[in-house]
Design a protein around this motif. Structure first.
Motif, PDB file in Angstrom:
ATOM      1  N   UNK A 367       0.839  -1.200   0.000  1.00  0.00           N
ATOM      2  CA  UNK A 367       0.000   0.000   0.000  1.00  0.00           C
ATOM      3  C   UNK A 367       0.877   1.253   0.000  1.00  0.00           C
ATOM      4  N   UNK A 368       0.509   2.224  -0.828  1.00  0.00           N
ATOM      5  CA  UNK A 368       1.257   3.468  -0.952  1.00  0.00           C
ATOM      6  C   UNK A 368       0.282   4.608  -1.177  1.00  0.00           C
ATOM      7  N   UNK A 369       0.618   5.772  -0.646  1.00  0.00           N
ATOM      8  CA  UNK A 369      -0.129   6.991  -0.991  1.00  0.00           C
ATOM      9  C   UNK A 369       0.825   7.881  -1.778  1.00  0.00           C
ATOM     10  N   UNK A 373       2.925  14.498 -10.109  1.00  0.00           N
ATOM     11  CA  UNK A 373       2.547  15.199 -11.346  1.00  0.00           C
ATOM     12  C   UNK A 373       1.122  15.740 -11.271  1.00  0.00           C
ATOM     13  N   UNK A 374       0.749  16.220 -10.080  1.00  0.00           N
ATOM     14  CA  UNK A 374      -0.578  16.792  -9.910  1.00  0.00           C
ATOM     15  C   UNK A 374      -1.678  15.785  -9.658  1.00  0.00           C
ATOM     16  N   UNK A 375      -1.342  14.499  -9.604  1.00  0.00           N
ATOM     17  CA  UNK A 375      -2.340  13.455  -9.369  1.00  0.00           C
ATOM     18  C   UNK A 375      -2.162  12.873  -7.973  1.00  0.00           C
ATOM     19  N   UNK A 376      -3.274  12.646  -7.274  1.00  0.00           N
ATOM     20  CA  UNK A 376      -3.255  12.022  -5.962  1.00  0.00           C
ATOM     21  C   UNK A 376      -3.926  10.657  -6.058  1.00  0.00           C
ATOM     22  N   UNK A 381      -1.442   0.841  -7.578  1.00  0.00           N
ATOM     23  CA  UNK A 381      -0.782   1.629  -8.625  1.00  0.00           C
ATOM     24  C   UNK A 381       0.161   2.678  -8.030  1.00  0.00           C
ATOM     25  N   UNK A 382      -0.167   3.160  -6.846  1.00  0.00           N
ATOM     26  CA  UNK A 382       0.742   4.078  -6.165  1.00  0.00           C
ATOM     27  C   UNK A 382       2.019   3.348  -5.755  1.00  0.00           C
TER      28      UNK A 382
END
Length: 556
Positions: A367-369, A373-376, A381-382
């Motif tokens: 798990x990643x947050x 490039x402006x996307x959160x 996928x993170x």
């Protein structure tokens, strides 16, 4: 023409990036030497130390030998030594090896953990800002949980089975994420119920991951940790640590033998008497061009500062963070302005070269947050994006060797499902059981070339170059020699046969069988067990040189 030295002190992110950049730009200018000085003979990927501390990867995964990195950069000389000081008037760096003169100097000595003077942290706790510290945590956690599993006294048992991390910044959050996954492994190893191993994250502020502007990402990270059994205590001000555990401001305590401090970073303390102007955390202040600032507030024209050693506030982007991109941006500015001093470029300010793409904080391997490039975004996928960031750095320092081994260590050699695919792509499964398939595939290609596969003969070739390739491929697979490339040839042969002679279900079988034996099948009763390590050692030595524990290239 007299040789001139551009000396870089520190082989961290900033120092290595600067050395690579200057080496490339000055390749045709033989009068310049780039001398890289560090007390270690290797570069440490600092942002992955939590993976070593939690036994997710081997220590060598975050170590890159400097000879490997710079063997093809003939104008870079390596020196393993400690730096004792700088004589600015004589333009000399004083080291344990002796004095090294410089034409230009980059200070990139890195940082160290900042415990803010909290009593007992160094005596009774652990910090995480070096390879040595990560290894100490790695060995301690394994040992103390093992001892706790055999402890009969309930209070002592709970104390031994409690792991506390102070600080919820990037390092603390990522380390706690790794402990979430390691807890299951430790519980299985020592026959414990997973809930017996208590994980506690202590943060003095009312929120976590306070460097993230989008608080929704921080909330997601918090939820993930709490959902996975982390006791997350906000507003918990630690005022001391002793042999019994953590002491809080309100007088309460947390019994533990495993306190890991990640709450701050400061510059290396030994630079404090080098005669510069120092800012927050003991860092050296710099001007817009990354010149170090002297005590009289004047810029040191021939001395530059980058990385965790740097204190600088950009008008648009704010203080330079202690991150990889912060170090790279400062190193890019310093390198460019050294080239400008030498007449090979135009001066540029930090603001003209700064490049921040965002952050990715991994809470374990699953798990990643991320804010990129402006996307959160968060989750699987993170996690892939976090690996992409690491691979991007390796591509910048031009090390395909590093990229290859990073992929192996993070995806294909991970144990206990600790990768974004939860172990589904790991090759640590027993490749012995793919040996029969490899032998069958080898025999098939030999028999097909000889016309001994009955009604399938018309699908393949029995003469000419194609038949010869079939025999070579089959023979290699049969004895397990160069299995991976020959399996690729097997796939190509199958596709060619399909295109030339028409489709048969056999083609699908051959393609998938070839893919299956790429998983190291040549090492199970095969010659690859002996040949591949020899090739890796021989070819690697030709391209990357031989790794050493110490370097002294100054006499070359």
């Amino acid at each position: 023409m007299a040789e001139k030295n551009i000396v870089i002190v520190g082989a961290g992110f900033g120092g290595v990036f600067a050395a690579k950049t200057l080496s490339k730009k000055l390749k045709s200018h033989k009068e310049y030497n780039i001398i890289l000085i560090d007390k270690h003979s290797y570069f440490t990927y600092m942002t992955e130390l939590h993976e070593v501390a939690s036994k997710r990867v081997a220590p060598k995964h975050v170590q890159e030998d400097l000879e490997h990195l710079f063997y093809q950069n003939k104008n870079v000389k390596l020196l393993t030594a400690e730096v004792n000081g700088i004589d600015k008037a004589a333009k000399i760096v004083k080291t344990t090896h002796g004095d090294v003169s410089y034409e230009k100097l980059i200070l990139a000595v890195g940082g160290q953990s900042n415990d803010f003077g909290t009593p007992g942290v160094k005596e009774h706790g652990f910090e995480l800002w070096s390879m040595e510290e990560s290894l100490a945590i790695r060995h301690h956690v394994e040992s103390i949980i093992g001892q706790g599993a055999g402890e009969l006294d309930p209070a002592k048992r709970e104390q031994m089975l409690t792991i506390a991390v102070v600080g919820s910044g990037f390092t603390g959050a990522e380390l706690m994420g790794e402990f979430i996954e390691q807890r299951k492994v430790l519980a299985d190893t020592y026959k414990l119920d997973e809930s017996e191993i208590k994980l506690v994250l202590l943060e003095a502020a009312p929120t976590i991951l306070n460097m993230l502007q989008d608080r929704r990402l921080a909330d997601k990270a918090l939820k993930y940790m709490t959902d996975n059994g982390v006791d997350l205590r906000l507003g918990a001000m630690v005022t001391g640590v002793d042999e019994n555990g953590v002491i809080f401001k309100d007088g309460s305590t947390l019994p533990t033998k495993s306190l890991i401090w990640t709450a701050g970073v400061k510059a290396k303390s030994f630079i404090s008497d080098w005669g510069f102007k120092y800012g927050r955390g003991g860092r050296i202040e710099a001007d817009d061009y990354m010149h170090a600032t002297l005590e009289d507030d004047k810029p040191a024209e021939d001395i530059y500062v980058v990385g965790d050693t740097l204190s600088y506030v950009d008008e648009k982007t704010g203080p330079v963070p202690q991150t990889v991109e912060g170090a790279e941006s400062a190193a890019r500015a310093a390198s460019n302005n050294i080239l400008a001093d030498l007449g090979f470029a135009k001066p540029k300010t930090f603001g003209e070269v700064v490049s921040y793409h965002g952050y990715a904080v991994s809470i374990g391997s699953h798990y990643t947050v991320a804010s990129l490039m402006g996307l959160n975004f968060s989750g699987f996928f993170a996690s892939l994006a976090k690996h992409g960031i690491n691979l991007f750095f390796y591509s910048q320092i031009r090390s395909m060797y590093s990229i290859f081994h990073y992929m192996l260590d993070e995806f294909f050699r991970t144990a206990n499902g600790r990768n974004p695919f939860r172990g589904a792509v790991s090759r640590l499964g027993n490749v012995l059981w793919s040996t029969p398939l490899r032998i069958f595939l080898g025999l098939f290609w030999i028999l097909a070339a000889l016309g001994k596969v009955g009604p399938l003969n018309d699908l393949f070739w029995q003469h000419g170059l194609a038949s010869f390739i079939e025999i070579v491929t089959g023979a290699g697979l049969l004895v397990g020699l160069m299995t991976w490339p020959l399996a690729l040839v097997s796939i190509i042969l199958t596709i060619a046969a399909w295109a030339s002679n028409g489709f048969d279900l056999t083609h699908w079988f051959l393609i998938f069988s070839s893919i299956a034996v790429m998983n190291g099948a040549g090492r199970g009763f095969g010659l690859d067990f002996y040949v591949v390590p020899l090739l890796q050692k021989g070819l690697g030595g030709l391209w990357y040189g031989k790794a050493k524990s110490l370097y002294d290239d100054l006499d070359k």
